[in-house]
Design an enzyme around this catalytic site. Structure first.
Site, short mmCIF file in Angstrom:
data_model
loop_
_atom_site.label_atom_id
_atom_site.label_comp_id
_atom_site.label_asym_id
_atom_site.label_seq_id
_atom_site.Cartn_x
_atom_site.Cartn_y
_atom_site.Cartn_z
N HIS A 37 0.96 -1.57 -0.01
CA HIS A 37 0.15 -0.24 -0.63
C HIS A 37 0.62 1.07 0.68
O HIS A 37 1.99 1.27 0.99
CB HIS A 37 -0.77 -0.15 1.46
N GLY B 206 3.48 22.56 9.02
CA GLY B 206 4.36 22.98 8.93
C GLY B 206 5.51 23.30 8.19
O GLY B 206 5.56 23.73 7.60
N GLY C 291 8.05 10.43 8.39
CA GLY C 291 7.36 10.94 7.23
C GLY C 291 6.81 11.59 7.17
O GLY C 291 6.51 13.19 8.39
#
Lengths: 309, 309
Positions: free
Chosen positions: B81, B162, B171
């Site tokens: 995925h 951010g 990540g």
């Protein structure tokens, strides 16, 4: 979580302190929700709508009945509404995860308690009736409190629970399990009340229509429209979709159409789901498939567990 | 009571102890219900379905995210995925008495926290997307964790919350409000999958049908019938009744009929009520008119109150 509704009718609609005492005694039972209290001075009658788990409702109902028998003397009572007792009628209604069978058992348990504890004889009515003629309240109430003093001695008027003698001040009580009643109206695109009358006559039980349906024609001033006004006495057997589609079908004879539906008050989830399952052709659709309900039900249960620990 | 659903996808579907640690950390938040945990080793991914009050869900989500960022290193992660982060996707879904607006605010609050506390940059997706191309996840996931290390520096790939630098092991995360997805199928009285394909093509968004509808034709061996298999991506705008009636209408072209509807999993109460209100022509039908729900909701609230006292 299992929920039932109980809608006791007390023969007091004037003395506020008596009504308060009864309702407050019922509130002593934890986790019972009093959804509504309606008192009517001309009827001299108070109707309490309460919901909760079966044993909680039973406990609240005992409290209320004890208080009502203590404070109400039917020899001093006058009002427009026919009545046989201080605690006149006590229906138990299955709501959520509860069955008619369970409500019937609850009705029997409460009825037995009324006689054992308070010496009030009990007639079983509606789904709990043991004789067909006691299904309907008017047959049980014949002669009212005053007439029943003597009539109760006749074998065909003997109570179902207790001795054939009424309580000197609190009379007798009708107790039974029944289904939730849904009030539902359909507006027509005509101002002709006569058309609504004819449709009502075609669809109701009493004149050749669907069982469990009461219906009449009305003219609603605010909208300037005729309306078929209905009570559904058992939505589990005669669902909303069936009466709605039948009204539309009968309306065609007069070239009129349904322009709006109107739900009065609340309806149980089961009534919504059994009609939706018809329209979407889902063979079975129940509360467990409704996300919010599954969750609310688990939340309420998990909080129950925490309180019991 | 206000309820929302949150369905976080974590990039771990193999190490049981890591998955347990994440789920257990989420369970620390009182009154959050973990409805379902699905882990897939080949995808190497875990999907948690959780329901509760907004602030409780937010708190559980923070616990889970903190634990996942601590225990998952995407540099060591492989799976089928596509993913950009240890906490890959966090959707907030309005369920009961909650609005999309509230879920959007919750998504923003959680996203800001992800950056402030964990230094994981956040992309806002679905209903929270600030750029149209970020509505859909595949656009955000382009290049995945490995590719995003560099790509995030390009202005068009800058995060919404951010700095444009990904967390070295965790990540980035996609966060957003979206609607509940309903999986609904309609069986036809034919075994011809080709007919189901043609109907599916006629009714789905991608080829000229209704927006918010994905549909495909299937042949279901067990029943020996063709089926139109559908996802409803926004039942509030494109309700069950509309797609059901459109399928029936398109089926007529082929002389076939719908013989059965099938709901996969759960649907929100709102989805049931907005379709029922169409069929019964009740202009507005909401949760407050459903007796069991009104009661369950008050029961859960009153128990909340007791616990807070």
């Amino acid at each position: 979580m299992k929920l039932i509704e109980c809608v006791p009718n007390f023969s007091e609609g004037r003395r506020q302190e008596v009504m308060d005492a009864i309702v407050n005694s019922m509130k002593e039972s934890a986790n019972v929700i009093i959804l509504d209290v309606e008192a009517d001075p001309s009827h001299n009658r108070m109707v309490v709508t309460m919901v909760g788990e079966p044993q909680q409702v039973l406990s609240a109902m005992k409290n209320g009945a004890r208080k009502a028998v203590e404070l109400i003397d039917l020899n001093q009572h006058q009002g427009e509404h026919p009545r046989i007792g201080a605690v006149d009628v006590v229906p138990f209604v299955p709501l959520f995860n509860a069955t008619m069978q369970e409500c019937n058992e609850l009705a029997l348990e409460f009825g037995q308690w009324m006689w054992d504890e308070l010496k009030v004889p009990v007639y079983l009515y509606a789904e709990s009736a043991r004789m067909p003629e006691r299904k309907r309240l008017p047959n049980i109430r014949k002669g009212e409190f005053e007439g029943l003093k003597e009539a109760i001695k006749e074998p065909e008027r003997h109570p179902d629970i207790g001795e054939p003698v009424i309580h000197p001040t609190a009379g007798a009580t009708a107790v039974g399990a029944r289904n939730f009643l849904i009030a539902f109206n359909l507006y027509l695109n005509t101002a002709d009340k006569g058309v609504a009358d004819k449709i009502a006559k075609a669809v109701r039980e009493s004149s050749g229509g669907l069982v469990n349906i009461q219906a009449k024609g009305m003219f609603i001033e605010e909208k300037g429209l005729a309306q078929v006004s209905m009570n559904l006495l058992d939505y589990t057997k005669t669902p909303l979709y069936r009466i709605t589609e039948l009204v539309k079908l009968e309306a065609r004879r007069f070239g009129v159409e349904v322009v709006e539906g109107e739900l009065i008050g609340l309806m149980p989830l089961g009534a919504a789901l059994n009609s939706l399952s018809y329209y979407l052709q889902i063979p079975k659709l129940d509360a467990n498939q409704i996300l919010d309900v599954a969750v609310l039900s688990r939340l309420a249960e998990s909080q129950d567990d925490e309180q019991q620990q």
